[in-house]
Design a protein around this motif. Structure first.
Motif, PDB file in Angstrom:
ATOM      1  N   CYS A   1       0.825  -1.224   0.000  1.00  0.00           N
ATOM      2  CA  CYS A   1       0.000   0.000   0.000  1.00  0.00           C
ATOM      3  C   CYS A   1       0.851   1.263   0.000  1.00  0.00           C
ATOM      4  O   CYS A   1       0.319   2.361   0.216  1.00  0.00           O
ATOM      5  CB  CYS A   1      -0.930   0.007   1.214  1.00  0.00           C
ATOM      6  N   ASP A   2       2.159   1.149  -0.218  1.00  0.00           N
ATOM      7  CA  ASP A   2       3.076   2.298  -0.226  1.00  0.00           C
ATOM      8  C   ASP A   2       3.091   3.033   1.107  1.00  0.00           C
ATOM      9  O   ASP A   2       3.140   4.270   1.159  1.00  0.00           O
ATOM     10  CB  ASP A   2       2.719   3.272  -1.361  1.00  0.00           C
ATOM     11  N   LEU A   3       3.033   2.279   2.196  1.00  0.00           N
ATOM     12  CA  LEU A   3       3.113   2.898   3.518  1.00  0.00           C
ATOM     13  C   LEU A   3       4.486   3.525   3.715  1.00  0.00           C
ATOM     14  O   LEU A   3       5.480   3.064   3.165  1.00  0.00           O
ATOM     15  CB  LEU A   3       2.862   1.853   4.606  1.00  0.00           C
ATOM     16  N   GLY A   4       4.545   4.579   4.544  1.00  0.00           N
ATOM     17  CA  GLY A   4       5.800   5.259   4.817  1.00  0.00           C
ATOM     18  C   GLY A   4       6.259   5.065   6.256  1.00  0.00           C
ATOM     19  O   GLY A   4       5.581   4.443   7.076  1.00  0.00           O
ATOM     20  N   THR A   5       7.409   5.648   6.561  1.00  0.00           N
ATOM     21  CA  THR A   5       7.999   5.507   7.890  1.00  0.00           C
ATOM     22  C   THR A   5       7.075   6.033   8.979  1.00  0.00           C
ATOM     23  O   THR A   5       6.864   5.386  10.017  1.00  0.00           O
ATOM     24  CB  THR A   5       9.346   6.245   7.953  1.00  0.00           C
ATOM     25  N   GLN A   6       6.495   7.208   8.746  1.00  0.00           N
ATOM     26  CA  GLN A   6       5.662   7.839   9.765  1.00  0.00           C
ATOM     27  C   GLN A   6       4.467   6.970  10.148  1.00  0.00           C
ATOM     28  O   GLN A   6       4.193   6.756  11.328  1.00  0.00           O
ATOM     29  CB  GLN A   6       5.171   9.202   9.265  1.00  0.00           C
ATOM     30  N   CYS A   7       3.761   6.451   9.144  1.00  0.00           N
ATOM     31  CA  CYS A   7       2.559   5.676   9.469  1.00  0.00           C
ATOM     32  C   CYS A   7       2.914   4.307  10.040  1.00  0.00           C
ATOM     33  O   CYS A   7       2.165   3.765  10.866  1.00  0.00           O
ATOM     34  CB  CYS A   7       1.648   5.547   8.245  1.00  0.00           C
ATOM     35  N   LEU A   8       4.055   3.715   9.658  1.00  0.00           N
ATOM     36  CA  LEU A   8       4.468   2.450  10.261  1.00  0.00           C
ATOM     37  C   LEU A   8       4.736   2.618  11.752  1.00  0.00           C
ATOM     38  O   LEU A   8       4.349   1.779  12.577  1.00  0.00           O
ATOM     39  CB  LEU A   8       5.705   1.907   9.563  1.00  0.00           C
ATOM     40  N   ILE A   9       5.386   3.714  12.105  1.00  0.00           N
ATOM     41  CA  ILE A   9       5.640   3.997  13.515  1.00  0.00           C
ATOM     42  C   ILE A   9       4.323   4.235  14.250  1.00  0.00           C
ATOM     43  O   ILE A   9       4.122   3.753  15.373  1.00  0.00           O
ATOM     44  CB  ILE A   9       6.582   5.209  13.659  1.00  0.00           C
TER      45      ILE A   9
END
Length: 469
Positions: A222-230
């Motif tokens: 889903c093209d998740l990024g660092t911010q949302c993974l944290i």
């Protein structure tokens, strides 16, 4: 009888004969009582009614809705609804899943559009019999996500929703995530392959702080990024309902492994997560060590997916030590790393001498040669709990072929529980590839019917969190 949140909720529907004949649901039901909380808490329970009810004519309702909304009929949806109407009463009382996947290669289909979904949602919004909706590989956009979000707020029986590989973006993710703030029914959501991005992932992280019903969430590809993974890892520290989450293939631009550190921190505190997918997270030595340290304290995780990372033979020392001490983990996917012979030996020593609960190991495409593969085969002779092993894509020598041929011929390793099959040519034994694995049907399911041999999909055969909860 299991309760949801310690409360018992009963939905009472009293529909007169004249009213029923003209209602959208077209249900001929008299004073029916549905114990919804029991059904939601125990998925094996059918929807209960005090009297026999006649399933709705979904196809006729769909045709009528198309006329009312001035939308053309989608022949694919119409055919699926016709087939659903023909289902026996037993299936209706247990709840059915409408499979409207757009990737059927055997029969050409007209993929579902936003306008088609609007009509379908209108038909199903009050349905008590449809508990699953599979809309994968269609052409739904953020407009369709708006219709789905409205549907999720109105419907109170849908457990399973599959939207994988549509064209839903950030705004669509926001609508669906916010709808789940109030939805108390949905248990399994697949958003796989929709490019919701980092911001879309943030909306789901916020949802996980509020929703206490969702048990399985797939945000892979889903093209998740660092911010949302944290943010998701932080939310899961407090969330007690999610049992399985897929965070595969995020877009990471740092080599510091910050996201892995936060996931590891979450695992130290989370006591409900059973299944975790971290494929393509650029995990290296530091990240593996942090995850293993966390799993020394974790007593719930049974399935860890570390496939397609940068794990080397030295990093497997941490996993070997983990398997010596952790008695909860049952499935480990190391597919497409580079553990080599030394890494395979570390794993085999831990499994042969210390661990007696581990069941499934995948080391596909790990640059392992005869020494490491033979060591793993010897571990299977000692550890009788280790039942599934996948080794294709490594370097097979004569000793490897003989070792795994012996395991299969003696019955120690069942043919459905591995991805190789021995055959003989001119007196020499070789191994051929079988289409078995941990996630054989992750991206697709057979068009001809249900998957009958779950042993060929070890994650379904062994994992505690099944495809349909």
């Amino acid at each position: 009888m299991p309760q949801q949140g310690g409360q018992r909720v009963a939905f009472v529907k009293s529909v007169g004969l004249e009213e029923a004949s003209s209602s959208v649901l077209n249900l001929k039901v008299l004073s029916s009582v549905f114990s919804y909380a029991d059904c939601k808490a125990d998925k094996s329970l059918p929807i209960k009614s005090t009297v026999m009810s006649v399933p709705p004519d979904l196809h006729q309702q769909y045709l009528q809705a198309c006329q009312n909304l001035s939308q053309p009929e989608n022949p694919f949806i119409a055919r699926v609804l016709q087939e659903a109407d023909k289902s026996d009463n037993m299936k209706w009382t247990k709840g059915i899943t409408l499979k409207i996947a757009g990737n059927n290669h055997l029969v050409p289909v007209q993929r579902v559009t936003d306008e088609d979904l609007q009509v379908l949602a209108f038909v199903l919004r009050s349905s008590i019999f449809v508990t699953g909706l599979d809309l994968r590989y269609n052409v739904l956009t953020d407009v369709g996500a708006k219709h789905m979000a409205t549907f999720l707020q109105e419907n109170s029986t849908l457990w399973y929703l599959n939207l994988m590989f549509n064209d839903i973006g950030t705004s669509g993710a926001e609508l669906i995530a916010k709808a789940l703030h109030r939805n108390e029914t949905l248990v399994y959501l697949r958003m796989t392959g929709n490019k919701i991005g980092n911001q879309g992932g943030m909306y789901f992280a916020s949802m996980l702080q509020i929703n206490s019903t969702l048990e399985k969430l797939d945000l892979g590809d889903c093209d998740l990024g660092t911010q949302c993974l944290i943010a998701i890892a932080t939310a899961l520290t407090q969330n007690k309902s999610v049992k399985a989450i897929n965070l595969n293939r995020p877009l990471l631009y740092s080599q510091e492994e910050e996201t892995t550190v936060h996931v590891a921190s979450m695992l130290k505190n989370n006591s409900s997560l059973v299944e975790l997918h971290l494929c393509k997270h650029e995990i290296k030595s530091f990240g593996v060590e942090r995850l293993c340290e966390a799993l020394y304290e974790n007593c719930s995780l049974r399935y860890l997916d570390l496939s397609c990372n940068r794990i080397t033979r030295d990093d497997v020392k941490f996993l070997g030590e983990l398997l010596k001490r952790n008695q909860t983990l049952e499935i480990l996917d190391l597919n497409s790393n580079r553990i080599e012979d030394d890494g395979a030996v570390y794993l085999s020593e831990a499994l042969a001498l210390y661990n007696r609960t581990f069941q499934v190991l995948s080391v596909v495409s790990n640059n392992i040669s005869g020494k490491g593969l033979v060591a793993l085969s010897q571990a299977m002779k000692t550890n009788m709990e280790l039942s599934y092993i996948y080794i294709w894509g490594n370097k097979f020598d004569d000793a490897t072929c003989m070792a795994f041929s012996e395991l299969i011929q003696t019955g120690r390793l069942k043919p459905a529980c591995t991805d190789v099959e021995p055959y003989e040519v001119d007196g020499y034994v070789y191994l051929a590839e079988l289409s078995h694995g941990l996630k054989k049907h992750y991206y697709w399911t057979p068009s001809c019917g249900e998957v009958t041999n779950k042993a060929a999909n070890a994650s379904l055969a062994v994992g505690a969190v099944l495809e349909y909860l």
